[in-house]
Design a protein around this motif. Structure first.
Motif, PDB file in Angstrom:
ATOM      1  N   UNK A   4       0.839  -1.204   0.000  1.00 50.22           N
ATOM      2  CA  UNK A   4       0.000   0.000   0.000  1.00 50.22           C
ATOM      3  C   UNK A   4       0.867   1.244   0.000  1.00 50.22           C
ATOM      4  N   UNK A   5       1.925   1.236   0.803  1.00 50.10           N
ATOM      5  CA  UNK A   5       2.790   2.409   0.896  1.00 50.10           C
ATOM      6  C   UNK A   5       3.464   2.711  -0.441  1.00 50.10           C
ATOM      7  N   UNK A   6       3.895   1.664  -1.149  1.00 46.78           N
ATOM      8  CA  UNK A   6       4.537   1.856  -2.453  1.00 46.78           C
ATOM      9  C   UNK A   6       3.594   2.589  -3.402  1.00 46.78           C
ATOM     10  N   UNK A   7       2.367   2.094  -3.520  1.00 46.82           N
ATOM     11  CA  UNK A   7       1.424   2.710  -4.453  1.00 46.82           C
ATOM     12  C   UNK A   7       0.922   4.062  -3.961  1.00 46.82           C
ATOM     13  N   UNK A   8       0.822   4.228  -2.659  1.00 48.76           N
ATOM     14  CA  UNK A   8       0.358   5.511  -2.124  1.00 48.76           C
ATOM     15  C   UNK A   8       1.312   6.641  -2.483  1.00 48.76           C
ATOM     16  N   UNK A   9       2.585   6.329  -2.580  1.00 51.09           N
ATOM     17  CA  UNK A   9       3.584   7.352  -2.878  1.00 51.09           C
ATOM     18  C   UNK A   9       3.901   7.484  -4.368  1.00 51.09           C
ATOM     19  N   UNK A  10       3.295   6.661  -5.205  1.00 56.55           N
ATOM     20  CA  UNK A  10       3.656   6.684  -6.626  1.00 56.55           C
ATOM     21  C   UNK A  10       2.393   6.741  -7.494  1.00 56.55           C
ATOM     22  N   UNK A  11       1.918   7.951  -7.766  1.00 58.35           N
ATOM     23  CA  UNK A  11       0.697   8.118  -8.548  1.00 58.35           C
ATOM     24  C   UNK A  11       0.868   7.642  -9.985  1.00 58.35           C
ATOM     25  N   UNK A  12       2.072   7.783 -10.534  1.00 60.85           N
ATOM     26  CA  UNK A  12       2.303   7.330 -11.906  1.00 60.85           C
ATOM     27  C   UNK A  12       2.218   5.808 -12.008  1.00 60.85           C
ATOM     28  N   UNK A  13       2.759   5.106 -11.007  1.00 61.34           N
ATOM     29  CA  UNK A  13       2.667   3.651 -11.000  1.00 61.34           C
ATOM     30  C   UNK A  13       1.213   3.215 -10.835  1.00 61.34           C
ATOM     31  N   UNK A  14       0.470   3.906  -9.976  1.00 65.15           N
ATOM     32  CA  UNK A  14      -0.947   3.590  -9.821  1.00 65.15           C
ATOM     33  C   UNK A  14      -1.670   3.712 -11.155  1.00 65.15           C
TER      34      UNK A  14
END
Length: 224
Positions: free
Chosen positions: A172-182
């Motif tokens: 969750x933390x990885x995706x929360x900090x990376x809007x482009x990856x989301x």
């Protein structure tokens, strides 16, 4: 049985014609500054669906200072205890109960950035992908159904080892900090849902199989 006689038909949830009317903003990167990143989990609130693991992850992330808002869609035997845990730890989690109206669900998913399936994956994975969200879930949950194969690490979402204490929280933390990856994972998941998991694809696959089984080729010649 010869492998040539085995055919796989993917499950379906919505019509492609309806999904393609989705707001393109669903796959537009959201800046991690204007508001908390929003999670959504849609499943039964039972032990096998492991929503308690999501609540544990939210507590861990709150301790790391990560601001999140979570919407949980569904009902079940663990709802009362889950609500009490959320209240005890003052977590920003909203329980909306069970919901089957697809337009209401689309509105709920439109407000979210990440879909989470903490256990017993099923059509909720397809649902998340269909609405253009990356999905997070364990890759080795024995309670999950065949739809779990739609959750591909690094392509349609992120996966983790179910025995990992912080696997869900870290993902969750990885995706929360990376809007482009989301946005990337969400778009790829949406495209996969359109390709495999629509009512049209489901019907077309059955039609092809019937022709092959009964006629020996892709199309039957109509009798005059």
């Amino acid at each position: 049985m010869p492998l040539a006689r085995l055919h796989a038909v993917y499950n379906s949830l919505y019509e492609k014609s309806w999904l393609t009317t989705l707001n393109p903003a669903l796959t537009t990167p959201v800046a991690f500054c204007d508001r908390p990143v929003s999670l959504i989990a849609s499943c039964r609130l039972t032990e096998r669906h492991n929503v308690a693991a999501l609540i544990d992850a939210l507590m861990t992330l709150a301790g790391r200072g990560l601001k999140l808002h979570t919407t949980i869609v569904g009902d079940g035997s663990e709802r009362k205890d889950l609500i009490q845990t959320v209240r005890n730890h003052d977590l920003p989690v909203e329980f909306v109960g069970q919901e089957y109206d697809r337009n209401v669900l689309r509105a709920l998913y439109a407000q979210a950035d990440i879909a989470v399936s903490p256990g017993a994956h099923g059509l909720n994975v397809v649902q998340g992908l269909s609405f253009g969200l990356p999905v997070i879930g364990p890759h080795n949950d024995r309670n999950s159904g065949p739809e779990s194969e739609a959750l591909v690490h690094g392509h349609t979402g992120l996966t983790y080892d179910i025995s990992s204490t912080n696997g869900l929280a870290d993902s969750i933390e990885v995706l929360a900090h990376d809007s482009n990856l989301r946005a990337k994972l969400g778009q790829q998941g949406y495209e996969l849902a359109l390709e495999r998991y629509t009512a049209e694809s489901h019907a077309s696959k059955f039609d092809t199989i019937v022709h092959k089984v009964y006629c020996g080729h892709d199309e039957c010649v109509a009798e005059s």
